[in-house]
Design an enzyme around this catalytic site. Structure first.
Site, PDB file in Angstrom:
ATOM      1  N   LYS A   1       1.330  -3.285   9.286  1.00 28.81           N
ATOM      2  CA  LYS A   1       2.423  -2.530   8.965  1.00 28.81           C
ATOM      3  C   LYS A   1       3.901  -2.588   9.727  1.00 28.81           C
ATOM      4  O   LYS A   1       4.259  -3.607  11.216  1.00 28.81           O
ATOM      5  CB  LYS A   1       2.311  -1.140  10.353  1.00 28.81           C
ATOM      6  CG  LYS A   1       3.318   0.146   9.825  1.00 28.81           C
ATOM      7  CD  LYS A   1       2.462   1.108  10.184  1.00 28.81           C
ATOM      8  CE  LYS A   1       3.351   2.222  10.333  1.00 28.81           C
ATOM      9  NZ  LYS A   1       3.050   3.985  10.483  1.00 28.81           N
TER      10      LYS A   1
ATOM     11  N   ASP B   1      -1.250  14.125  16.889  1.00 30.58           N
ATOM     12  CA  ASP B   1      -0.210  14.519  15.553  1.00 30.58           C
ATOM     13  C   ASP B   1      -1.462  13.667  14.633  1.00 30.58           C
ATOM     14  O   ASP B   1      -1.564  13.485  12.876  1.00 30.58           O
ATOM     15  CB  ASP B   1       0.979  13.174  15.002  1.00 30.58           C
ATOM     16  CG  ASP B   1       1.348  13.411  13.781  1.00 30.58           C
ATOM     17  OD1 ASP B   1       1.470  15.100  13.076  1.00 30.58           O
ATOM     18  OD2 ASP B   1       2.015  12.530  13.489  1.00 30.58           O
TER      19      ASP B   1
ATOM     20  N   LEU C   1       1.596  -1.326  -0.282  1.00 25.70           N
ATOM     21  CA  LEU C   1      -0.085   0.010  -0.462  1.00 25.70           C
ATOM     22  C   LEU C   1       0.890   0.941   0.070  1.00 25.70           C
ATOM     23  O   LEU C   1       0.331   2.630  -0.448  1.00 25.70           O
ATOM     24  CB  LEU C   1      -0.543   0.448   1.106  1.00 25.70           C
ATOM     25  CG  LEU C   1      -1.928  -1.050   1.398  1.00 25.70           C
ATOM     26  CD1 LEU C   1      -2.684  -1.236   2.753  1.00 25.70           C
ATOM     27  CD2 LEU C   1      -3.301  -1.227  -0.259  1.00 25.70           C
TER      28      LEU C   1
END
Length: 410
Positions: free
Chosen positions: A190, A291, A167
């Protein structure tokens, strides 16, 4: 699951993913033939240079031709007016204009208006091509990263996750679309890579940070927060976190293609982000994301917005009081989206969930006006050195905007 059934599912997944890879590469080649390609220039320094393809070159040539035609018409018009002025010295200008002169004036105006319309059409096409070009460059990078990845051969990791297609890649991590053979669902895996050349201290620090992120994220269960399902070790230098798969774009990609969203659409996205923040603030212990930005808001296949990436998140202990918690990681984060208190230098800053509320407001402004309200054209370094955010006392709104006053004060 029975081995035979697992093998059948694996073969189907692998077959479909291979076709998707072939189609992605074919589409990239076709788009490259229209839009352009990256050229490698070897000299003293090897550099990558983008060369426009025929579609963009033709548009730029058309715009240049239209500009030259417009300048030529304007020059003819000025000469015509000067000629009429010389003829009509001492005569009332309006009274002296014959029907032929009036018609000629209208012809000049009409030709210039026609040129302007053609320019506007060409500029719109140019903008669309630039968006396509941006998508193509990102896709070409993704394909190169996928080809270079050690996980691109459809491995089954941790005895359950079938790695399919890449991805994206960034920093020290890669994200793969994968399939969970146990839960029978697509997931995003991930991969966190620890550089083998790092010192043992740096490796352990990176791992501690990732485990801390996992321990915070795994406790968050909410419709508008990406779920974190699992974590496992692959080898001494690599481990993997397994996340909810969101098949849509992130908000950053949406804004690249549509820089200004309709007000109602922006409100719907903001509402979903706020729902996630309320949940994080009302749970025990509270969590500050720290964030929040368009790149960390994903959309699933139904268009539901979900907050992700808790790498900089903070746990708010119950005893911090109304003054908030001390900010021990000053300098981290994405400066355009952080509030003034995060840049306090005379003393240790104290922060609360208000940090995320400020960040959500910046995202909302960006959706409505196509730019960030503070330091939009500045680098992070300039924002810090020029005290841009600390001096952000007032929000300015672009003139001519159709955004409602209610949205501006929200």
């Amino acid at each position: 699951m029975k081995p035979k059934r697992t093998e059948t599912i694996y073969d189907l997944l692998k077959s479909v993913s291979k076709v998707e890879r072939q189609e992605a590469r074919l589409k990239a080649r076709q788009n490259s033939s229209r839009l352009g390609n990256v050229l490698i220039r070897a000299g003293t320094v090897v550099s990558e240079i983008w060369e426009d393809g025929p579609a963009l070159k033709d548009l730029h040539a058309q715009l240049k031709q239209l500009q030259e035609t417009k300048e030529d018409i304007e020059q003819q018009h000025n000469l015509f007016k000067k000629k009429q002025s010389d003829k009509g010295d001492g005569i009332d200008a309006e009274a002296g204009l014959s029907e032929d002169i009036l018609i000629q004036e209208e012809i000049y105006k009409s030709r210039l208006a026609s040129i302007k319309r053609e320019e506007e059409i060409a500029l719109r096409e140019c903008h669309l091509y630039e968006l396509e070009k941006g998508r193509l460059i990102r896709e070409m990078k993704r394909i190169l990263d996928e080809d270079a990845s050690q996980f691109n051969n459809f491995q089954i990791l941790n005895h359950r996750y079938v790695f399919l297609n890449l991805l994206g890649k960034g920093g020290y991590s890669e994200v793969y679309k994968a399939f969970d053979l146990v839960e029978h669902r697509y997931v995003a895996c991930k991969l966190h890579g620890v550089n083998a050349q790092w010192s043992e201290e740096k490796k352990q620090s990176y791992i501690r940070h990732a485990i801390r992120e996992y321990n915070i994220h795994k406790t968050l269960v909410h419709r508008h927060i990406v779920r974190l399902w699992d974590i496992f070790k692959i080898d001494p230098n690599t481990f993997c976190t397994v996340l909810e798969f969101c098949s849509g774009k992130d908000l950053d990609d949406v804004l690249k293609e549509t820089p200004i969203l309709p007000e109602n659409e922006a409100k719907v996205v903001l509402f979903q982000i706020i729902k996630a923040l309320v949940y994080m603030n009302e749970r025990t212990p509270k969590v500050i994301h720290y964030d929040l930005k368009p790149g960390n808001v994903l959309f699933d296949e139904l268009g539901i917005a979900k907050v992700t990436d808790f790498g900089l998140s903070k746990i708010v202990e119950n005893d911090v009081g109304s003054q908030g918690m001390e900010l021990t990681s000053q300098g981290a984060g994405t400066y355009w989206y952080l509030p003034p208190e995060c840049f306090e230098q005379s003393k240790t800053p104290r922060i609360s969930s208000k940090v995320d509320v400020w960040s959500a407001g910046i995202c909302f402004y960006y959706m409505l006006f196509g730019r960030r309200p503070f330091g939009h054209d500045q680098t992070q370094q300039k924002i810090f050195l020029k005290h841009t955010i600390i001096n952000a006392y007032e929000v300015e709104f672009p003139s001519g905007s159709t955004v409602s006053n209610k949205a501006k004060v929200s």
